[in-house]
Write a protein that holds these residues in place. Sequence first.
Motif, PDB file in Angstrom:
ATOM      1  N   PHE A  69       0.861  -1.191   0.000  1.00 50.45           N
ATOM      2  CA  PHE A  69       0.000   0.000   0.000  1.00 50.45           C
ATOM      3  C   PHE A  69       0.897   1.240   0.000  1.00 50.45           C
ATOM      4  O   PHE A  69       1.768   1.386   0.858  1.00 50.45           O
ATOM      5  CB  PHE A  69      -0.883  -0.006   1.249  1.00 50.45           C
ATOM      6  N   GLU A  83       0.799   5.429  -0.278  1.00 53.65           N
ATOM      7  CA  GLU A  83       0.031   6.675  -0.368  1.00 53.65           C
ATOM      8  C   GLU A  83       0.531   7.522  -1.530  1.00 53.65           C
ATOM      9  O   GLU A  83       1.715   7.468  -1.873  1.00 53.65           O
ATOM     10  CB  GLU A  83       0.221   7.489   0.920  1.00 53.65           C
ATOM     11  N   ARG A  95       6.961   8.401  -1.167  1.00 52.07           N
ATOM     12  CA  ARG A  95       6.483   7.116  -0.655  1.00 52.07           C
ATOM     13  C   ARG A  95       7.022   5.948  -1.470  1.00 52.07           C
ATOM     14  O   ARG A  95       7.461   4.940  -0.932  1.00 52.07           O
ATOM     15  CB  ARG A  95       4.947   7.076  -0.626  1.00 52.07           C
ATOM     16  N   ASP A 104      -3.096   2.976  -9.432  1.00 51.60           N
ATOM     17  CA  ASP A 104      -3.298   4.147  -8.583  1.00 51.60           C
ATOM     18  C   ASP A 104      -4.697   4.704  -8.662  1.00 51.60           C
ATOM     19  O   ASP A 104      -5.413   4.550  -9.634  1.00 51.60           O
ATOM     20  CB  ASP A 104      -2.281   5.236  -8.949  1.00 51.60           C
ATOM     21  N   THR A 105      -5.085   5.356  -7.554  1.00 58.96           N
ATOM     22  CA  THR A 105      -6.303   6.156  -7.500  1.00 58.96           C
ATOM     23  C   THR A 105      -5.811   7.556  -7.149  1.00 58.96           C
ATOM     24  O   THR A 105      -4.612   7.789  -7.079  1.00 58.96           O
ATOM     25  CB  THR A 105      -7.246   5.667  -6.386  1.00 58.96           C
ATOM     26  N   ASP A 127      -5.871   8.961  -4.339  1.00 59.91           N
ATOM     27  CA  ASP A 127      -5.322   9.042  -2.982  1.00 59.91           C
ATOM     28  C   ASP A 127      -4.197   8.061  -2.700  1.00 59.91           C
ATOM     29  O   ASP A 127      -3.302   8.338  -1.930  1.00 59.91           O
ATOM     30  CB  ASP A 127      -6.416   8.756  -1.932  1.00 59.91           C
ATOM     31  N   PHE A 128      -4.313   6.873  -3.275  1.00 56.64           N
ATOM     32  CA  PHE A 128      -3.331   5.858  -2.929  1.00 56.64           C
ATOM     33  C   PHE A 128      -3.011   4.991  -4.136  1.00 56.64           C
ATOM     34  O   PHE A 128      -3.702   5.034  -5.155  1.00 56.64           O
ATOM     35  CB  PHE A 128      -3.843   4.986  -1.781  1.00 56.64           C
ATOM     36  N   ILE A 156      -1.368   0.921  -5.306  1.00 60.78           N
ATOM     37  CA  ILE A 156      -0.970  -0.411  -4.868  1.00 60.78           C
ATOM     38  C   ILE A 156       0.193  -0.831  -5.771  1.00 60.78           C
ATOM     39  O   ILE A 156       0.039  -0.901  -6.988  1.00 60.78           O
ATOM     40  CB  ILE A 156      -2.130  -1.419  -4.991  1.00 60.78           C
ATOM     41  N   PHE A 193      -6.243  -4.666   3.751  1.00 61.13           N
ATOM     42  CA  PHE A 193      -5.491  -4.449   2.524  1.00 61.13           C
ATOM     43  C   PHE A 193      -5.749  -5.542   1.501  1.00 61.13           C
ATOM     44  O   PHE A 193      -5.971  -6.702   1.849  1.00 61.13           O
ATOM     45  CB  PHE A 193      -4.000  -4.339   2.842  1.00 61.13           C
ATOM     46  N   ILE A 226      -7.564  -2.776  -6.405  1.00 60.69           N
ATOM     47  CA  ILE A 226      -7.997  -1.390  -6.210  1.00 60.69           C
ATOM     48  C   ILE A 226      -9.468  -1.342  -5.808  1.00 60.69           C
ATOM     49  O   ILE A 226      -9.863  -0.621  -4.905  1.00 60.69           O
ATOM     50  CB  ILE A 226      -7.817  -0.594  -7.531  1.00 60.69           C
ATOM     51  N   GLN A 254     -11.378   0.648  -2.821  1.00 65.91           N
ATOM     52  CA  GLN A 254     -12.355   1.714  -3.098  1.00 65.91           C
ATOM     53  C   GLN A 254     -13.718   1.378  -2.488  1.00 65.91           C
ATOM     54  O   GLN A 254     -14.428   2.258  -2.044  1.00 65.91           O
ATOM     55  CB  GLN A 254     -12.468   1.947  -4.606  1.00 65.91           C
ATOM     56  N   LYS A 287     -10.336   8.854   3.172  1.00 58.98           N
ATOM     57  CA  LYS A 287      -9.041   8.653   2.526  1.00 58.98           C
ATOM     58  C   LYS A 287      -8.263   7.598   3.292  1.00 58.98           C
ATOM     59  O   LYS A 287      -8.056   7.726   4.501  1.00 58.98           O
ATOM     60  CB  LYS A 287      -8.288   9.991   2.544  1.00 58.98           C
ATOM     61  N   LEU A 288      -7.865   6.551   2.589  1.00 59.12           N
ATOM     62  CA  LEU A 288      -7.053   5.517   3.228  1.00 59.12           C
ATOM     63  C   LEU A 288      -5.607   5.988   3.232  1.00 59.12           C
ATOM     64  O   LEU A 288      -5.100   6.477   2.222  1.00 59.12           O
ATOM     65  CB  LEU A 288      -7.187   4.201   2.462  1.00 59.12           C
TER      66      LEU A 288
END
Lengths: 143, 433
Positions: free
Chosen positions: A9, A11, A16, A38-39, A41-42, A44, B381, B385, B389, B410-411
């Motif tokens: 994970f 951010e 990061r 990605d989104t 906010d975060f 993977i 986790f 994605i 979400q 927001k994570l």
Amino acid sequence: MKVEQISVFVENKPGRLEHVTRVLADANINIRALSLADTSDFGILRLILNDIDTAEKALQNEGFTVRRTHVVAVEVPDRPGGMHSISKALAGHNINVEYAYAFVERSGENAIIIFRFDDIDAGIQALIENGFTVLPGEKITRL
Amino acid sequence: MIFNEEFETLPREALEALQLKRLQQVVKRVYHTVGHYKRAFDEAGVTPDDINTLDDIRKLPFTIKQDLRDNYPFGLFTVPMSNIVRLHASSGTTGKPTVVGYTRRDIDTWSNLMARSFVAAGLTSNDVIHNAYGYGLFTGGLGAHYGAERLGASVIPMSGGGTKKQIMILQDFGPTAICCTPSYALYLAEQGKEMGIDMRSLRLRVGVFGAEPWSERMRQEIEDRLGIKALDIYGLSEIIGPGVAIECAEGRNGLHVFEDHFIVEIINPETGETVPHGEEGELVFTTLTKEAVPLIRYRTRDLSRLIEEPCKCGRTHIRMARISGRSDDMLIIRGVNVFPSQIESVLLSIEGLEPHYQLIVDREGTLDTLEIQVEMSEDLFSDKIKTLQDIESRITKDIKDYLGVSAKVKLVGSQTLERVEGKAQRVIDRRKL
């Protein structure tokens, strides 16, 4: 027939990703393949590594949230229509692909596609039945 | 103008005599009809006979929000449900709201208090009032509505939301007054301007704003942008709803507390001691005339101070200064009361989620925003994605469903939220009012 992948994970913040790669470099880990989803906010970061156990420990020690999952690596001729032949086979068996990423082998003759299926065993079976070469885990980590 | 000249301008001596008589009656009534008060008074070693002067009120125990919660939903009611004509509720500190009931006479009292408030704000029966407080369990909408009708004004029951429609009605119906939260007034001004409308040229001349803290700076801005006179109103559902106190158009320095119906005290929130007039502390109210759910020394957690000097409007009722803050951690977000503990209980109801979170409250333009940062955990986790979400949208939906407030979830990485001496810093409020 399954390859172990580790996801991290991350951010969406400057530094990061650098932190993850620094931890891996310091632990002398070699990255075989990766994909960053990605989104806003975060993200993977999904990795296939030469030594997943050491990497997992090193990342957890640094406070990262990680998860190990199994994916499938398939060999496909590096030419037009190569990918299509696979998606056609999977569609024919009604197999849903969660995500996929690809890289080209050193020899340059074949591409390797990593697939994440909901039902991994059904996915592997569909690929084999259609004559594709599913690579064993060691083959990928030792590339 | 004064709506109820006789009572609003009672000489202090007569006013205090009336307060004492009403206090003695209500104390006697709750002691004999509500188990909670009987127990609380006995524990404090006080009986209704001990109330011989107004200062004797200090002998009585406080009532707190938790008492309403412990007696959820109707345990503090003094009359049977057949005598209740209306129920309202506001957010509690955790899952359950606090419930209040009204008899027919309570609704009548409340309508009069709101009518008094509108008149103090400079309105008459000739005004058209655009009421954009939410209608529903929240007391704002119906409270203002009944007051406007009692005054004989024309009321437009807009309720909250639907900003474009609100602006159309403001243009087409030509209301002369508006009620809503001060931040929503600014939002309307901003949206109207964006739609190319000269908001200053509307017929609006007065705004009665409350349900959230605001400042002189915001008042200036609202008045400039809408071309109106903006007044502060105060109330809370536990006490009766809006109409507990109002600024008068003449003085505009502090809100008159309608003392013939309420006794107001300011206490030190740490010690519970009454502080001298003029000093800041926590507002405490006792209802003198409410039938269904009288409250004795209810701690509001709102911080203010009392202003004793006579006001030029002629009202003899004491004034309280604009609310300066809270003595607990309650947040008011777009007029909705939110306790961090409520958010925590929503988060903890989601499997796999660890109680590491932070609330960031900010104001973007004119509207409050709430961001809930939640630390990622091994259990939550996933490499997909979509799964992550889904967690974000589930939290957003649950918060909206239970608390009625929109939040951005927001994570964030695990162990990234600041911890102060092991205890997390839960709330960061960046709003500058």
